[in-house]
Design a protein around this motif. Structure first.
Motif, PDB file in Angstrom:
ATOM      1  N   GLU A  40       0.997 -16.318  14.108  1.00 41.71           N
ATOM      2  CA  GLU A  40       0.927 -17.140  12.901  1.00 41.71           C
ATOM      3  C   GLU A  40       1.591 -16.408  11.746  1.00 41.71           C
ATOM      4  N   GLY A  41       2.498 -17.062  11.067  1.00 43.93           N
ATOM      5  CA  GLY A  41       3.157 -16.464   9.914  1.00 43.93           C
ATOM      6  C   GLY A  41       2.249 -16.491   8.692  1.00 43.93           C
ATOM      7  N   LYS A  42       2.537 -15.622   7.750  1.00 45.63           N
ATOM      8  CA  LYS A  42       1.793 -15.608   6.501  1.00 45.63           C
ATOM      9  C   LYS A  42       2.185 -16.836   5.703  1.00 45.63           C
ATOM     10  N   SER A  43       1.195 -17.576   5.192  1.00 46.74           N
ATOM     11  CA  SER A  43       1.525 -18.806   4.484  1.00 46.74           C
ATOM     12  C   SER A  43       0.931 -18.891   3.082  1.00 46.74           C
ATOM     13  N   VAL A  44      -0.055 -18.068   2.770  1.00 48.37           N
ATOM     14  CA  VAL A  44      -0.684 -18.100   1.446  1.00 48.37           C
ATOM     15  C   VAL A  44      -0.936 -16.681   0.964  1.00 48.37           C
ATOM     16  N   LYS A  45      -1.339 -16.567  -0.302  1.00 45.39           N
ATOM     17  CA  LYS A  45      -1.684 -15.271  -0.885  1.00 45.39           C
ATOM     18  C   LYS A  45      -2.825 -14.635  -0.097  1.00 45.39           C
ATOM     19  N   ASN A  46      -2.774 -13.299   0.014  1.00 46.41           N
ATOM     20  CA  ASN A  46      -3.857 -12.580   0.687  1.00 46.41           C
ATOM     21  C   ASN A  46      -5.183 -12.860  -0.010  1.00 46.41           C
ATOM     22  N   ARG A  47      -6.248 -12.998   0.747  1.00 48.40           N
ATOM     23  CA  ARG A  47      -7.592 -13.106   0.172  1.00 48.40           C
ATOM     24  C   ARG A  47      -8.148 -11.725  -0.136  1.00 48.40           C
ATOM     25  N   VAL A  48      -7.672 -10.714   0.562  1.00 43.06           N
ATOM     26  CA  VAL A  48      -8.059  -9.320   0.337  1.00 43.06           C
ATOM     27  C   VAL A  48      -6.765  -8.523   0.269  1.00 43.06           C
ATOM     28  N   HIS A  49      -6.697  -7.582  -0.668  1.00 40.37           N
ATOM     29  CA  HIS A  49      -5.511  -6.728  -0.730  1.00 40.37           C
ATOM     30  C   HIS A  49      -5.929  -5.310  -1.110  1.00 40.37           C
ATOM     31  N   LEU A  50      -5.021  -4.371  -0.908  1.00 38.59           N
ATOM     32  CA  LEU A  50      -5.271  -2.973  -1.225  1.00 38.59           C
ATOM     33  C   LEU A  50      -4.757  -2.663  -2.624  1.00 38.59           C
ATOM     34  N   ASP A  51      -5.522  -1.880  -3.382  1.00 30.26           N
ATOM     35  CA  ASP A  51      -5.095  -1.332  -4.668  1.00 30.26           C
ATOM     36  C   ASP A  51      -4.887   0.157  -4.467  1.00 30.26           C
ATOM     37  N   LEU A  52      -3.681   0.638  -4.708  1.00 32.37           N
ATOM     38  CA  LEU A  52      -3.355   2.045  -4.507  1.00 32.37           C
ATOM     39  C   LEU A  52      -3.368   2.783  -5.838  1.00 32.37           C
ATOM     40  N   GLN A  53      -3.892   4.004  -5.818  1.00 34.38           N
ATOM     41  CA  GLN A  53      -3.846   4.882  -6.985  1.00 34.38           C
ATOM     42  C   GLN A  53      -3.116   6.157  -6.565  1.00 34.38           C
ATOM     43  N   PRO A  54      -1.916   6.399  -7.118  1.00 34.12           N
ATOM     44  CA  PRO A  54      -1.161   7.600  -6.756  1.00 34.12           C
ATOM     45  C   PRO A  54      -1.970   8.864  -7.038  1.00 34.12           C
ATOM     46  N   GLN A  55      -1.817   9.846  -6.165  1.00 35.29           N
ATOM     47  CA  GLN A  55      -2.557  11.095  -6.305  1.00 35.29           C
ATOM     48  C   GLN A  55      -1.717  12.222  -6.876  1.00 35.29           C
ATOM     49  N   ASP A  56      -0.433  12.217  -6.637  1.00 39.57           N
ATOM     50  CA  ASP A  56       0.403  13.357  -7.042  1.00 39.57           C
ATOM     51  C   ASP A  56       1.657  12.926  -7.794  1.00 39.57           C
ATOM     52  N   ARG A  57       1.643  11.715  -8.340  1.00 38.47           N
ATOM     53  CA  ARG A  57       2.776  11.220  -9.118  1.00 38.47           C
ATOM     54  C   ARG A  57       2.275  10.087 -10.003  1.00 38.47           C
ATOM     55  N   THR A  58       3.126   9.638 -10.910  1.00 37.38           N
ATOM     56  CA  THR A  58       2.751   8.539 -11.797  1.00 37.38           C
ATOM     57  C   THR A  58       2.828   7.206 -11.053  1.00 37.38           C
ATOM     58  N   ARG A  59       2.259   6.196 -11.651  1.00 38.26           N
ATOM     59  CA  ARG A  59       2.345   4.841 -11.095  1.00 38.26           C
ATOM     60  C   ARG A  59       3.806   4.444 -10.910  1.00 38.26           C
ATOM     61  N   ASP A  60       4.627   4.665 -11.939  1.00 38.65           N
ATOM     62  CA  ASP A  60       6.022   4.237 -11.876  1.00 38.65           C
ATOM     63  C   ASP A  60       6.808   5.008 -10.815  1.00 38.65           C
ATOM     64  N   GLU A  61       6.534   6.298 -10.670  1.00 41.18           N
ATOM     65  CA  GLU A  61       7.181   7.088  -9.610  1.00 41.18           C
ATOM     66  C   GLU A  61       6.759   6.578  -8.234  1.00 41.18           C
ATOM     67  N   GLU A  62       5.488   6.207  -8.094  1.00 43.24           N
ATOM     68  CA  GLU A  62       5.001   5.690  -6.814  1.00 43.24           C
ATOM     69  C   GLU A  62       5.634   4.346  -6.494  1.00 43.24           C
ATOM     70  N   VAL A  63       5.761   3.480  -7.480  1.00 50.24           N
ATOM     71  CA  VAL A  63       6.419   2.187  -7.258  1.00 50.24           C
ATOM     72  C   VAL A  63       7.847   2.414  -6.755  1.00 50.24           C
ATOM     73  N   GLU A  64       8.576   3.312  -7.373  1.00 51.13           N
ATOM     74  CA  GLU A  64       9.947   3.597  -6.933  1.00 51.13           C
ATOM     75  C   GLU A  64       9.972   4.117  -5.500  1.00 51.13           C
ATOM     76  N   ARG A  65       9.033   5.001  -5.142  1.00 53.50           N
ATOM     77  CA  ARG A  65       8.961   5.530  -3.774  1.00 53.50           C
ATOM     78  C   ARG A  65       8.689   4.411  -2.779  1.00 53.50           C
ATOM     79  N   LEU A  66       7.779   3.512  -3.115  1.00 55.58           N
ATOM     80  CA  LEU A  66       7.418   2.429  -2.201  1.00 55.58           C
ATOM     81  C   LEU A  66       8.550   1.419  -2.052  1.00 55.58           C
ATOM     82  N   LEU A  67       9.312   1.203  -3.103  1.00 51.07           N
ATOM     83  CA  LEU A  67      10.479   0.332  -2.998  1.00 51.07           C
ATOM     84  C   LEU A  67      11.493   0.914  -2.022  1.00 51.07           C
ATOM     85  N   LEU A  68      11.656   2.236  -2.044  1.00 58.12           N
ATOM     86  CA  LEU A  68      12.571   2.893  -1.105  1.00 58.12           C
ATOM     87  C   LEU A  68      12.079   2.782   0.339  1.00 58.12           C
TER      88      LEU A  68
END
Length: 134
Positions: free
Chosen positions: A57-85
């Motif tokens: 089954e493909g994903k069809s709607v927004k997740n009802r549960v999702h993960l919230d990540l808090q970077p441990q060794d970098r800033t939020r913006d640095e973590e976003v850039e890493r995850l985009l890569l």
């Protein structure tokens, strides 16, 4: 007696590919017996275990549960850039001019997750933030 959460389970089209992405996100590892094509793949990162299970089954709607990540060794913006890569994409940018807020990303199969500020960023509060980010 109560229960404990053994895994957070994610239905997906390709468990190995998605588990590999999340292992990179979390600095975790796949189980020794997990390989491409497996119908179930487990990622362990510290005390957290994610189980990826093949679903037709493909994903069809927004997740009802999702993960919230808090970077441990970098800033939020640095973590976003890493995850985009690693292969994530931006779904929504909720960062505010005062430095508060979060970014909602999508994993390679379109599952939402958020990146919040690091603990260090939360601890630092400029005088301007005190009135707007209590």
């Amino acid at each position: 007696m109560s229960s404990l959460i053994r895994h957070v389970t994610v239905d997906c089209a390709d468990p190995y590919v998605l588990a590999t992405f999340w292992a990179g996100v979390l600095g975790g590892s796949l189980a020794d017996d997990d390989f491409p094509g497996d119908p179930e793949v487990t990622v362990t990162a510290g005390a957290t275990a994610l189980l990826f299970v093949r679903s037709d089954e493909g994903k069809s709607v927004k997740n009802r549960v999702h993960l919230d990540l808090q970077p441990q060794d970098r800033t939020r913006d640095e973590e976003v850039e890493r995850l985009l890569l690693l292969g994530a994409t931006v779904q929504g940018d909720h960062r505010r001019p005062d430095g508060s807020g979060w970014v909602t990303l999508l994993d390679p199969e379109g599952n939402e997750f958020c990146v919040e500020r690091s603990g260090e960023e939360r601890a630092f509060r400029s005088p301007a933030m005190i009135t707007t980010d209590q």
